[in-house]
Write a protein that holds these residues in place. Structure first.
Motif, mmCIF file in Angstrom:
data_model
loop_
_atom_site.group_PDB
_atom_site.id
_atom_site.type_symbol
_atom_site.label_atom_id
_atom_site.label_comp_id
_atom_site.label_asym_id
_atom_site.label_seq_id
_atom_site.Cartn_x
_atom_site.Cartn_y
_atom_site.Cartn_z
ATOM 1 N N GLN A 239 0.538 -1.134 -0.061
ATOM 2 C CA GLN A 239 -0.259 0.249 0.310
ATOM 3 C C GLN A 239 0.733 1.073 -0.070
ATOM 4 O O GLN A 239 0.862 2.027 0.679
ATOM 5 N N SER A 240 2.154 1.348 -0.668
ATOM 6 C CA SER A 240 2.929 2.190 -0.713
ATOM 7 C C SER A 240 2.348 3.452 -1.586
ATOM 8 O O SER A 240 1.051 2.898 -2.274
ATOM 9 N N ALA A 241 2.653 4.822 -1.733
ATOM 10 C CA ALA A 241 1.788 5.340 -3.276
ATOM 11 C C ALA A 241 2.627 4.965 -4.267
ATOM 12 O O ALA A 241 1.458 4.787 -5.471
ATOM 13 N N ALA A 242 3.320 4.468 -3.789
ATOM 14 C CA ALA A 242 3.095 3.755 -5.730
ATOM 15 C C ALA A 242 2.234 2.741 -5.495
ATOM 16 O O ALA A 242 2.009 2.669 -7.370
ATOM 17 N N HIS A 243 1.972 2.070 -5.256
ATOM 18 C CA HIS A 243 0.869 0.882 -5.296
ATOM 19 C C HIS A 243 -0.509 1.199 -4.953
ATOM 20 O O HIS A 243 -1.677 0.528 -5.535
ATOM 21 N N GLY A 244 -0.883 2.744 -4.844
ATOM 22 C CA GLY A 244 -2.057 2.551 -5.159
ATOM 23 C C GLY A 244 -2.468 3.110 -3.452
ATOM 24 O O GLY A 244 -3.829 3.461 -3.027
ATOM 25 N N GLY A 245 -1.524 3.355 -2.483
ATOM 26 C CA GLY A 245 -1.772 3.552 -1.343
ATOM 27 C C GLY A 245 -2.668 3.185 -0.045
ATOM 28 O O GLY A 245 -2.828 1.864 -0.290
ATOM 29 N N GLY A 246 -3.011 4.001 0.987
ATOM 30 C CA GLY A 246 -4.015 2.393 1.631
ATOM 31 C C GLY A 246 -4.943 2.128 1.342
ATOM 32 O O GLY A 246 -5.472 1.950 -0.006
ATOM 33 N N PHE A 247 -5.523 1.529 2.456
ATOM 34 C CA PHE A 247 -7.020 0.725 2.295
ATOM 35 C C PHE A 247 -8.441 2.392 1.146
ATOM 36 O O PHE A 247 -7.722 2.839 1.651
ATOM 37 N N ASP A 248 -8.781 1.687 0.661
ATOM 38 C CA ASP A 248 -9.303 2.713 -0.134
ATOM 39 C C ASP A 248 -11.238 2.836 0.601
ATOM 40 O O ASP A 248 -11.263 4.034 0.411
ATOM 41 N N LEU A 249 -11.505 1.904 0.924
ATOM 42 C CA LEU A 249 -12.538 2.064 2.019
ATOM 43 C C LEU A 249 -12.533 1.115 3.783
ATOM 44 O O LEU A 249 -12.361 -0.034 3.033
ATOM 45 N N ALA A 250 -12.110 1.352 4.184
ATOM 46 C CA ALA A 250 -12.013 0.871 5.616
ATOM 47 C C ALA A 250 -13.721 1.112 6.242
ATOM 48 O O ALA A 250 -14.394 2.320 6.684
ATOM 49 N N LEU A 251 -14.605 -0.042 6.685
ATOM 50 C CA LEU A 251 -15.379 0.148 6.940
ATOM 51 C C LEU A 251 -15.992 -0.428 8.814
ATOM 52 O O LEU A 251 -15.060 -1.814 8.958
ATOM 53 N N LEU A 252 -15.707 0.768 9.280
ATOM 54 C CA LEU A 252 -15.784 0.296 10.743
ATOM 55 C C LEU A 252 -17.013 0.762 12.193
ATOM 56 O O LEU A 252 -17.880 1.442 11.379
ATOM 57 N N PRO A 253 -17.035 -0.251 12.072
ATOM 58 C CA PRO A 253 -18.460 0.259 13.318
ATOM 59 C C PRO A 253 -17.555 1.954 14.250
ATOM 60 O O PRO A 253 -16.879 1.968 14.920
ATOM 61 N N ILE A 254 -19.319 1.825 14.447
ATOM 62 C CA ILE A 254 -19.666 3.201 15.022
ATOM 63 C C ILE A 254 -20.484 3.245 16.412
ATOM 64 O O ILE A 254 -21.067 4.281 17.323
ATOM 65 N N GLY A 255 -21.092 2.523 16.540
ATOM 66 C CA GLY A 255 -22.379 2.385 17.568
ATOM 67 C C GLY A 255 -22.150 1.280 18.789
ATOM 68 O O GLY A 255 -21.550 0.813 18.636
ATOM 69 N N ALA A 256 -23.501 0.969 19.482
ATOM 70 C CA ALA A 256 -23.479 0.246 20.522
ATOM 71 C C ALA A 256 -22.127 0.238 21.863
ATOM 72 O O ALA A 256 -21.490 -0.301 21.716
ATOM 73 N N TYR A 257 -21.919 1.689 22.464
ATOM 74 C CA TYR A 257 -20.622 1.611 22.736
ATOM 75 C C TYR A 257 -20.767 2.251 23.919
ATOM 76 O O TYR A 257 -20.230 2.558 25.130
ATOM 77 N N GLU A 258 -22.259 2.830 24.547
ATOM 78 C CA GLU A 258 -22.189 2.657 26.142
ATOM 79 C C GLU A 258 -23.416 2.099 27.247
ATOM 80 O O GLU A 258 -24.056 1.528 26.482
ATOM 81 N N PRO A 259 -23.109 1.897 28.224
ATOM 82 C CA PRO A 259 -21.799 3.302 28.514
ATOM 83 C C PRO A 259 -20.316 2.288 28.479
ATOM 84 O O PRO A 259 -20.538 1.271 28.851
ATOM 85 N N ARG A 260 -19.963 3.384 28.749
ATOM 86 C CA ARG A 260 -18.870 2.541 28.809
ATOM 87 C C ARG A 260 -17.610 1.983 29.157
ATOM 88 O O ARG A 260 -16.490 1.190 29.309
ATOM 89 N N TRP A 261 -18.195 2.076 31.022
ATOM 90 C CA TRP A 261 -17.618 1.326 31.600
ATOM 91 C C TRP A 261 -17.750 -0.023 31.349
ATOM 92 O O TRP A 261 -17.064 -0.891 31.716
ATOM 93 N N PHE A 262 -19.097 -0.165 30.340
ATOM 94 C CA PHE A 262 -19.401 -1.821 30.423
ATOM 95 C C PHE A 262 -18.993 -2.208 29.002
ATOM 96 O O PHE A 262 -18.142 -3.115 28.719
ATOM 97 N N MET A 263 -18.477 -1.190 27.947
ATOM 98 C CA MET A 263 -18.573 -0.991 26.699
ATOM 99 C C MET A 263 -17.386 -1.364 26.070
ATOM 100 O O MET A 263 -17.255 -1.653 24.905
#
Length: 341
Positions: A239-263
């Protein structure tokens, strides 16, 4: 890099100290959730999936594209394959049809209406990520079943249901399947479907490399100070610049996080998701794992608002890390290596 660590009991471990929450913590959380329950101010955005485009774009014939079906289920079209992540189209994320978390809205596409699926990536065996009815419907699709790619220990679950087209991977193990390169990568989580099988099967994210797109699928994860930096380093030569760079798209979780002490040990919040985006060196990320099942204390519509705040703090924009409506297709430019000097 070595595979996933195991304890003396043969059960899988995380790269850092991790202990799934016990019954006392679960009861404390449930008591807190009843007191702090908040309803969403707005429904999760949805739109009809463009089935005609998805049929014509088989394997990315028109161009790389991803369609969020809800929760962690994404249809990705690139590299000559139709790829589905964490298949779940049923009404509940539960072992029971009469109780358990319900969908706030139907999946964007029912299994019988999907274009032919070539590959299915399963990050782990929790009920909101691996649904038996959806898996069985996909296995019966016209033209033959897809190949299910799963972490170690999950192949027997499929075999019990008469599904043999299954490939198991350990962390950092790579396989060529249906013409794309797949690697299971470490994430901080755990597994269980019954009272007796906790940590008996592995969990992970996936890096999927094809000439027209490099995709990262984070599955379900707590924040780890090493896993995502290690993932970036592992693929740096590809994934160097010569090879087109890093991941074109990352599918990342953003939910189901509260309360922090538990999750916090098992689910990232939007601030941590932005950090993962940066540590992976992804060109762009798409927020998933929100707005579908009410699994935790925050309202279903909160994660995108928190994500927007965290992006502003980090000096990033929605062009760097976006959310879409359920059913919406995000089209991407094909990966382009630099021309030779």
């Amino acid at each position: 890099m070595s595979g996933a660590p195991r304890g003396a009991d043969g059960r899988f471990r995380n790269t850092e100290a991790f202990e799934p929450r016990g019954l006392a913590d679960v009861l404390r959380w449930q008591w807190q959730a009843r007191r702090e329950q908040q309803a969403a101010a707005q429904p999760t955005p949805t739109q009809p999936a463009d089935l005609d485009f998805l049929a014509r774009n088989r394997g990315g014939a028109i161009g790389p594209a991803v369609t969020w079906l809800g929760h962690a289920s994404v249809l990705a079209q690139f590299g000559g394959v139709n790829l589905l992540t964490d298949p779940h189209c049923s009404h509940r994320a539960s072992p029971f049809s009469f109780t358990g978390p319900q969908r706030a809205q139907p999946a964007a596409i029912a299994p019988q209406d999907m274009p032919p699926i070539d590959l299915v990536l399963v990050s782990h065996n929790h009920y909101d990520h691996l649904d038996v009815a959806t898996v069985q419907a996909l296995a019966r699709q016209p033209g033959g079943p897809p190949l299910f790619v799963v972490p170690l220990g999950l192949k027997t679950w499929f075999a019990r249901r008469g599904i043999a087209e299954v490939l198991e991977l350990d962390w950092w193990q790579t396989a060529l399947a249906r013409g794309v390169e797949l690697t299971l990568t470490p994430v901080r989580h755990w597994s269980s479907r019954t009272l007796g099988d906790r940590m008996a099967s592995l969990w992970g994210g996936f890096a999927v490399l094809a000439p027209d797109m490099h995709l990262y699928f984070g599955g379900d994860t707590g924040y780890s100070p090493s896993n995502f930096i290690d993932t970036r380093a592992h693929f740096a030569g590809r994934q160097s610049a010569a090879h087109g760079g890093g991941f074109d798209l990352a599918l990342l979780p953003i939910g189901a996080y509260e309360p922090r002490w538990f999750m916090a040990p098992q689910h990232v919040n939007p601030e941590e998701s932005v950090r993962i985006h940066q540590e992976l060196g992804a060109k762009r990320s798409l927020g998933i794992h929100w707005g579908t099942f009410k699994l935790t204390n925050e309202p279903l519509d909160e994660p995108p608002r928190k994500l927007a705040e965290m992006l502003r703090t980090a000096g990033l924009t929605a062009q760097d890390f976006c959310v879409t409506a359920i059913g919406e297709t995000l089209r991407l430019a094909p990966r382009t290596p630099l021309p030779p000097p």
